[in-house]
Design an enzyme around this catalytic site. Structure first.
Site, PDB file in Angstrom:
ATOM      1  N   GLU A  88      32.395 -15.963  23.936  1.00  0.00           N
ATOM      2  CA  GLU A  88      33.729 -15.549  24.337  1.00  0.00           C
ATOM      3  C   GLU A  88      34.474 -16.545  25.226  1.00  0.00           C
ATOM      4  O   GLU A  88      35.695 -16.607  25.191  1.00  0.00           O
ATOM      5  CB  GLU A  88      33.642 -14.203  25.080  1.00  0.00           C
ATOM      6  CG  GLU A  88      33.177 -13.044  24.225  1.00  0.00           C
ATOM      7  CD  GLU A  88      34.161 -12.700  23.127  1.00  0.00           C
ATOM      8  OE1 GLU A  88      35.367 -12.610  23.410  1.00  0.00           O
ATOM      9  OE2 GLU A  88      33.724 -12.546  21.969  1.00  0.00           O
ATOM     10  N   SER A 485       8.716  49.275  30.841  1.00  0.00           N
ATOM     11  CA  SER A 485       7.668  49.442  31.852  1.00  0.00           C
ATOM     12  C   SER A 485       7.359  48.169  32.620  1.00  0.00           C
ATOM     13  O   SER A 485       6.678  48.220  33.648  1.00  0.00           O
ATOM     14  CB  SER A 485       6.391  49.963  31.191  1.00  0.00           C
ATOM     15  OG  SER A 485       6.603  51.254  30.642  1.00  0.00           O
TER      16      SER A 485
END
Length: 823
Positions: A88, A485
């Protein structure tokens, strides 16, 4: 005159030049007034991926709008820096923000290309790209380029080269949804950036110009060519030798995209629960952009065990009820590729043991199947077509054919069960029988299994259903169901904490309750029948509804509601007696949390899926462990005692009461409704739960250091069938999990609080007895309490009892009608 004319022209040229330069200067100055403030780069906080980890550091999931992991420049390897600089901006470390030499070359090249189809070339430096990406738009205009140049010069004056490169390498888009070099390394190569080699770094550096043009699968040739160009530039700039470059250019791209399946196996329900927790705490932006590091409480080994145990239990129940038909159906055309049609159907991604298959042919003895073809990393469907076989023996569980809309029947052959075009799930029979498969069916029944550390509230494992891929509804945390229960231990704990003892006797006999607005309620025991006067221990071991209702009536429902709130089972329990036997709805998470309080000696816990949360900079912003240790930060030692962690959690239950109820629930396992769990062979306490019409089945239990709860039921509540109880359905799942979790671990006894006395009592009358006699057990009593001297029964004063009581003339005997003369 000629000289004068030339002088005139020169003067006019000079004046015109001055005007042009002045105009340009004025234009640039005017543009500069509206430029964005580049100081915002100081506060650069890019959207960063949030990552969720298990307790051992395994990656569970990631969340991001932009797949980015921020890396300081010091953590970026030189090979990656050199690759991007070569591709770049080779003069990055020497130019002032604009590379004037590269700019001149670009101008000449673009002039030469005028009138051709060639695209104009640019000369943007890395600094200019930072200015554009952070401060400007992507507009293609000379105005934007001038602004970009001005900003680049200013940025170079304000920031170091390394800081500018750091901004660039973390912000740049590199394709496949990845941003920054760290995110791209994981996305393309499933590696950390430190593991990249020369050719991999060069390929990533080839992408910023146009990631889609160098797609690793769609444009492989162009991608290799561009990568090799970057490698050559690295050689020119002295970052790689010619030998290294030639070897690197021989290599394929080697792209291995990271898949979601690489995350921790079986953690989907857990990850989703953590995701929702983070959103509720900090909001969606923090989750998807904040770069949080979240260390969860998940134990990967226990999670796999929990998933396996729950799936086995659900499969067993579902298969016992018969074959409901194929998963899907597809039309098979002669000579057509069945693999293409089958590949359009999605398998269960979190049940890898199962494969999708289509029936190609079937006779009386077996079915020939075609297995769903896989796709490669590029998404291209494999050309290979694998076939297998299901024998009638390996589908015999499906002989009860119960296909909706068809007549139910019993199948005697394979073609009574399957037909050509049926899409089904199958699993391999064994490694010793390649090509042989067993027919599978996605269970209609659902459930959850939750595992917790009772001392800390850390959730160690959670299975929220059979398959997260099929249903993301988490039944462990989101399903509100009646516990039946399984709620009774909290009623008994409230009694034991308020003057009752394990030898207190309660009448097990019919009772009628007038509830405001609900008329007369006459509860029944599961299975019917009555046992007459019985101790609290017998009542909970045999899960007697009538005893529990009488006990709650005797002490008052407001007290029961208060204890339910303390344990975290309900926030506001209605003070109705029906609530005492678990008719109120709650979640498995809340139930397991309540049992954890019983297991840890009565300390309140805050259940947690998260141990610690750190922000993007590593600062801890949340931790679950709130214990105080003032001396832990001592800089040196002067003979002081070792630090002590101070536990300031609220004591919501007397530790002695907690032990008493634990001892009674050990009896549930040894002699009562949870006897299936006795095979575990270690000290374990627990309680079953079954609701009306067998719509819900529960078992919640614990050892001294581990709590687990199981819930089973249809998502749309309906009866599961007679006999579908907590002891028959949920307890075996609990047992399978605990057998795996406790394998190779020595048994640990429940800790007995100081002051508890163990006294032999008659399990029927609750009176003190001689140890060793039939029906005598050791019962735990608190200081100041003891078995009663006089036999008394709670609930004998009820009107319904007096109406059915026949007293003999000498008053020495009374008979309760409806009990066969037993009482």
């Amino acid at each position: 005159m000629l000289l004068r004319f030339i002088g005139y022209l020169f003067g006019m040229g000079m004046l015109l030049g001055i005007l042009v330069v002045g105009g340009v200067a004025w234009y640039i100055h005017d543009l500069s007034k509206d430029l964005p403030d580049f100081e915002v780069l100081n506060a650069y906080e890019p959207p960063v991926t949030t990552r969720i980890y298990a307790s051992d550091g395994s990656l569970m999931s990631e969340y991001a709008r932009e797949r980015r992991l921020f890396l300081p420049i010091q953590a970026v390897p030189d090979i990656v820096k050199h690759a991007f600089i070569s591709a770049e901006d080779k003069n990055f470390y020497t130019h002032p923000g604009i590379d004037f030499l590269a700019l001149a070359r670009a101008i000449v090249t673009n002039v030469q290309n005028l009138g051709t189809d060639r695209r104009q070339v640019g000369a943007s430096t890395i600094t200019q790209q930072v200015a554009k990406n952070f401060l400007l738009s992507n507009e293609r205009s000379y105005v934007r380029k001038i602004k970009e140049a001005i900003l680049s010069l200013r940025i170079e004056q304000a920031y170091s080269k390394d800081r500018i490169l750091e901004l660039y390498l973390n912000e740049i888009f590199l394709g496949l949804g990845s941003y920054g070099v760290a995110g791209a390394a994981l996305t393309y190569f499933d590696k950390s950036v430190n593991e990249l080699n020369l050719q991999e770094a060069a390929y990533l550096a080839a992408l910023p110009k146009a990631p889609n043009n160098y797609h690793p699968f769609n444009h492989t040739e162009a991608a290799v060519e561009r990568r090799n160009w970057v490698i050559d530039r690295m050689v020119e700039n002295g970052y790689a030798s010619s030998e290294e470059a030639e070897e690197a250019k021989k290599q394929p791209l080697g792209v291995n995209p990271r898949r979601r399946t690489n995350y921790l196996f079986a953690s989907e329900y857990f990850s989703e629960e953590v995701r929702r927790d983070i959103v509720s705490r900090y909001g969606e932006d923090a989750l998807y952009e904040g770069g949080l590091s979240i260390r969860t409480t998940l134990d990967p080994a226990l999670q796999v065990m929990a998933r396996r145990a729950l799936q086995h239990g659900l499969e067993k129940f579902d298969e016992a009820r018969g074959w409901r038909g194929p998963y899907k159906e597809i039309a098979l055309e002669p000579d057509a590729d069945w693999g293409v049609a089958l590949s359009k159907l999605s398998p269960l991604s979190d049940v890898p043991e199962w494969k999708l298959a289509v029936v190609l042919s079937v006779d009386e003895q077996s079915a020939v199947i075609g297995l769903r073809p896989e796709s490669d990393v590029s998404g291209k469907l494999s050309d290979e077509r694998e076939q297998g076989r299901i024998t009638f023996e390996n589908m015999k569980w499906a002989d009860k054919v119960r296909i909706k809309g068809e007549k139910h029947h019993t199948a005697k052959t394979a073609d009574d069960i399957l037909k050509v075009g049926d899409v089904v799930f199958v699993s391999a029979v064994s490694d010793d029988q390649p090509g042989e498969y067993r027919l599978q069916q996605l269970p209609e029944i659902e459930g959850a299994l939750m595992v917790m550390d009772p001392h800390t509230g850390r959730v160690l494992a959670m299975a929220g259903g059979f398959s997260f891929s099929e249903s993301q509804f988490n039944r462990a945390t989101q399903a509100y169901r009646q516990p039946g229960s399984a709620f009774k231990p909290f009623v008994y704990a409230a009694a034991l904490d308020n003057g009752y003892t394990p030898s207190s006797v309660v009448l097990d006999a019919p009772i009628r309750i007038e509830q405001a607005g609900s008329g007369i309620w006459e509860p029944k025991n599961y299975g019917g029948g009555y046992a007459g006067p019985s101790t609290l221990r017998v009542g909970i071991e045999r899960s007697r509804n009538l005893m529990t209702v009488r006990l709650a009536k005797d002490m008052g429902m407001p007290l029961v509601a208060e204890y339910a709130r303390r344990f975290g089972i309900y926030d506001h329990l209605a003070p109705l007696l029906s609530m005492s036997i678990g008719s109120g709805e709650t979640t498995p998470l809340r139930m397991v949390s309540g049992y954890a309080v019983l297991a840890n000696g009565g300390r309140k816990i805050n259940p947690s899926f998260i141990d610690r949360i750190q922000d993007r900079y590593g600062k801890t912003i949340y931790k679950h462990d709130q214990r105080v240790c003032d001396a832990c930060n001592a800089t040196d030692w002067h003979g002081q005692d070792e630090p002590v962690l101070v536990d300031n959690r609220e004591q919501v239950l007397d530790p002695m009461t907690a032990y008493q109820i634990t001892s009674m629930m050990e009896g549930v396992v040894q002699r009562g409704t949870g006897h299936a769990v006795a095979k575990l062979g270690v000290p374990v306490a627990g309680k079953t739960g079954t609701t009306n019409d067998e719509k819900d089945a529960w078992f919640v239990g614990y050892t001294p250091d581990l709590v687990a709860g199981v819930y089973i039921g249809y998502d749309n509540p309906r009866p599961m069938g007679h006999g579908s109880t907590g002891g028959g359905l949920a307890a075996p799942i609990f047992l399978e999990f605990m057998q795996s979790a406790l394998a190779d671990k020595p048994p640990v006894d429940f800790r007995v609080p100081k002051g508890i006395r163990l006294i032999p009592i008659d399990s029927k009358t609750g009176l003190q007895a001689q140890a060793g006699q039939a029906g005598v057990i050791l019962e735990a009593f608190k200081p100041g309490t003891a078995p009663p001297d006089v036999y008394s029964v709670i609930g004998f004063a009820d009107d319904i009892i007096r109406d059915r009581l026949t007293v003999s003339p000498d008053a020495n005997r009374a008979v309760l009608s409806g009990t066969g003369g037993l009482y």
